[in-house]
Design an enzyme around this catalytic site. Structure first.
Site, short mmCIF file in Angstrom:
data_model
loop_
_atom_site.label_atom_id
_atom_site.label_comp_id
_atom_site.label_asym_id
_atom_site.label_seq_id
_atom_site.Cartn_x
_atom_site.Cartn_y
_atom_site.Cartn_z
N GLU A 115 9.41 45.48 39.10
CA GLU A 115 9.30 46.88 38.68
C GLU A 115 9.06 47.83 39.86
O GLU A 115 8.07 48.57 39.90
CB GLU A 115 8.21 47.01 37.61
CG GLU A 115 8.54 46.17 36.38
CD GLU A 115 7.59 46.38 35.21
OE1 GLU A 115 6.57 47.08 35.38
OE2 GLU A 115 7.87 45.82 34.13
N GLU A 131 11.39 40.53 31.64
CA GLU A 131 10.15 40.79 30.89
C GLU A 131 10.52 41.54 29.62
O GLU A 131 11.34 42.46 29.66
CB GLU A 131 9.16 41.64 31.69
CG GLU A 131 8.40 40.94 32.77
CD GLU A 131 7.31 41.83 33.37
OE1 GLU A 131 6.81 42.72 32.65
OE2 GLU A 131 6.98 41.64 34.54
#
Length: 528
Positions: free
Chosen positions: A157, A303
Site C-alpha cells: 500500500e 488483501e
C-alpha cells in the site's frame, strides 16, 4: 431460492478455486509463534490455501539486515525458521518485500503497534543488494524450481503515507530496483505490484450520505450508481513499467469495500460501498490489465475483507461469512487470487486483542477457534472442480459423479457491503437482526440413486463461536473449559441428511435464516 437442474444437460465449466490461492497474515515475526503455525496448518487443512502473505520480512525483529565493512551481509536464521514452517505445512510464501529494515529506513516506526518502518530505504543500492542476497539464499536453501513457484510483491500500500512515507515516483523507482534485483537471480521468478489500497472514485465525492454514528459514511444507491471506482496507481504503474522496459508478472491491489483514500496519501473517508463492490472492482482490474501493456500478467488481489479495520466487530459475526461467500461466488473467473486478510487473530497491528472476539481480521480466533469466515472458506474449498450452475447466492459444482452446492442468504434489505461495527457491537447486532428467512428448494436430477447428501448450515444459531462465548458471560479471559466448549460449539454447523431417490433425483427443502451459508455435499466429500 428454487432450482430445477438436470445434470445430463447442464454445462460443466472448469472452476478455478481462485479464492484459496492466497491468504493473508500480519507480520513475519508472528509466524515464529507456535500458535500462529498451528493456525496456519488448520487454515490450510480447512480452506485449502496455497500461499500466505505477510508484512515485516525485513523488520528489525527478524534481525536480517547486517553490514560488514559497509557491505550488505544479511542473517537469515529467523526467516529460515519461518519459511521452513510454512513449507512444512504444505503452503508457500507469497513474498512481500517490505518494510525497510531500521538500518536503511528514512523514517522509523511510522505505522502499527510494532513500529513498521514505512519510509523508503535511504540507499536503493543497499536495498537491492539485500533483496538479491535474500533471493539467492532461498534458491540455495530450497532450490530454483521451488522458488520459481513463489511470488514476489514490492511493498504494501505505497499510496498510503503510513505505509510508504514517500512519493509515487519513489515507489516506482523502488519497484525498478527490486524487480531488477530479483530477476538478476533468475529471470523466471515472478515479480509484481503496485499493491495499492484502495479503489477511489474518478472525481471527488459530493453525493448524499447518511451518518451511521460509527465514524463511517453510507452511500445512497443513487450515488453509488454515479461513481466510477478505479484502482489507485495501477494504470500509471503499468505505464511506467512499459516505458522503462520493466517486467510485470502480476498486478496487485487491495479492493476493500469500506475505505476511500481521497488523495492517495492517507487523507481518507470511511464509507460502506454497495454489495456489488467486489465483483465490480475485480472486473475493472481485469479490464485494465487485458487492455494494457501487460495483458498476460496475473491478477492477485493480495488483501481483502469486509472492512480494513482489525477492530471491526462484524468480522466475528455471520454477516462477514455471508459477505465472503456472496462476493466470491459473484467474482468467479475474474482474477487469479483474492486473498482474505487474515487467517488468524494472532495479529498485532494494534497490539493484542482485548477479548477472545474483538473484531480481528482472522478466520480463526486467537485461541484457534473457527469463526463463520473460516466456515465460509471451508465450504468454498469443498466445491468441485466443474461449475454446473451459478445464480446470485448459489452455485452447483461437480467433482466426478458427486455434486456440491453452496448457498448464501444475504438479505435483500441490505444493499451494501456489510456495515462495519466499530467501538461497540451495536451495528453488528443490528445488521444481524435484519432480514427474513427464505426457502431453498433444489431438484437435481442425474445422480446415483441412494447416494446420501447432507446440508450443513452456519448461521446465528449454528456453528457461531460468539454465541457460546456470550452464553458463558463473554469473559475476556476464558478458562480452559470455556475455550473447549466454545470450540466444540463452533466446529460445524447444523446437518440435515437427504438421499437421492430411485429416479436419480435429489430433492432438498431447507429454510435459511438471514446471513446463513449452506453447503450441500455427498457423504463421500471431505469438507473438514
Amino acid at each position: 431460492m428454487e432450482l430445477e437442474l438436470d445434470l445430463a444437460s447442464a454445462p460443466h465449466v472448469p472452476l478455478d478455486h481462485y479464492w484459496s490461492r492466497v491468504v493473508g497474515a500480519g507480520r513475519a515475526n508472528e509466524g515464529l509463534r507456535a500458535d500462529w503455525q498451528g493456525h496456519l496448518a488448520s487454515a490450510h487443512r480447512l480452506g485449502g490455501f496455497d500461499y500466505v502473505r505477510f508484512h515485516g520480512l525485513f523488520h528489525g525483529d527478524m534481525f536480517v539486515y547486517r553490514e560488514i565493512d559497509g557491505v550488505v551481509a544479511p542473517s537469515f536464521h529467523y526467516i529460515d525458521l519461518l519459511f521452513d514452517a510454512i513449507l512444512a505445512t504444505g503452503m508457500r510464501p507469497f513474498v512481500e518485500f517490505g518494510f525497510s529494515p531500521p538500518e536503511l529506513a528514512r523514517e522509523t516506526a511510522t505505522v502499527f503497534w510494532w513500529g513498521a518502518n514505512g519510509a523508503p530505504p535511504t540507499d536503493y543500492a543497499k536495498w537491492a543488494a539485500l533483496v538479491r542476497a535474500t533471493v539467492e539464499h532461498w534458491v540455495g536453501r530450497y532450490g530454483i524450481d521451488e522458488v520459481r513457484a513463489w511470488y514476489f510483491e514490492v511493498w504494501n500500500e505505497p499510496n498510503l503515507s503510513p505505509f510508504f512515507r514517500g512519493t509515487r515516483s519513489e515507489y516506482f523507482e523502488l519497484y525498478r530496483v527490486t524487480v531488477e534485483a530479483v530477476k538478476s537471480v533468475d529471470a523466471e521468478l515472478r515479480v509484481g505490484g503496485p499493491a495499492t489500497s484502495n479503489f477511489v472514485p474518478d472525481a471527488r465525492f459530493d453525493g448524499e450520505t447518511e451518518d451511521t454514528t460509527q465514524h463511517e459514511t453510507v452511500l445512497t444507491a443513487s450515488t453509488l450508481d454515479s461513481l466510477d471506482w478505479q484502482p489507485v496507481w495501477l494504470e500509471e504503474f503499468l505505464q511506467f513499467c512499459v516505458e522503462n522496459r520493466l517486467p510485470v508478472d502480476f498486478v496487485s491491489c487491495h479492493p476493500y469495500p469500506t475505505d476511500w483514500a481521497l488523495d492517495g496519501h492517507g487523507n481518507g473517508h470511511k464509507l460502506t460501498r454497495g454489495v456489488e463492490a467486489t465483483p465490480t472492482d475485480l472486473r475493472r482490474v481485469r479490464e485494465i490489465v487485458e487492455t494494457g501493456p501487460y495483458p498476460d500478467a496475473e491478477i492477485h488481489l493480495t488483501e481483502w475483507s469486509s472492512s480494513s479495520s482489525s477492530r471491526d466487530f462484524t468480522h466475528d459475526y455471520p454477516q462477514a461469512a455471508a459477505f465472503v461467500v456472496r462476493s466470491v461466488l459473484a467474482s468467479i473467473g475474474l482474477v487469479d487470487s483474492l486473498a482474505y486478510w487474515t487467517f488468524t487473530d494472532v495479529f498485532e497491528e494494534e497490539g493484542g486483542g482485548r477479548d477472545p472476539f474483538h473484531g480481528g481480521f482472522g478466520m480463526l480466533s486467537q485461541d484457534g477457534i473457527p469463526k463463520p469466515t473460516m466456515h465460509a472458506y471451508r465450504m468454498l474449498h469443498a466445491l468441485g472442480d466443474r461449475l454446473v450452475h451459478r445464480e446470485e447466492g448459489l452455485v452447483v459444482t461437480r467433482r466426478g459423479t458427486d455434486i456440491a452446492a453452496l448457498a448464501v442468504h444475504y438479505p435483500h434489505e441490505v444493499a451494501l457491503s456489510v456495515p462495519a461495527s466499530f467501538d461497540t457491537r451495536a451495528v453488528a447486532d443490528r445488521t444481524l437482526a435484519t432480514g427474513e428467512p427464505h426457502a431453498m428448494r433444489l431438484r437435481i436430477a442425474g445422480l446415483i440413486p441412494g447416494t446420501r447428501y447432507s446440508i450443513e448450515v452456519v448461521d446465528a444459531e449454528n456453528g457461531w463461536a460468539m454465541a457460546e462465548w456470550t452464553r458463558r458471560g463473554r469473559s475476556r479471559n476464558p478458562s480452559i473449559a470455556d475455550v473447549a466448549a466454545i470450540r466444540a460449539s463452533a466446529e460445524r454447523g447444523h446437518l440435515t441428511e437427504y438421499f437421492v431417490s430411485g429416479d436419480g433425483v435429489l430433492r432438498v427443502d431447507a429454510r435459511l435464516q438471514p446471513w446463513a451459508i449452506a453447503l450441500l455435499t455427498s457423504s463421500r466429500t471431505i469438507v473438514a
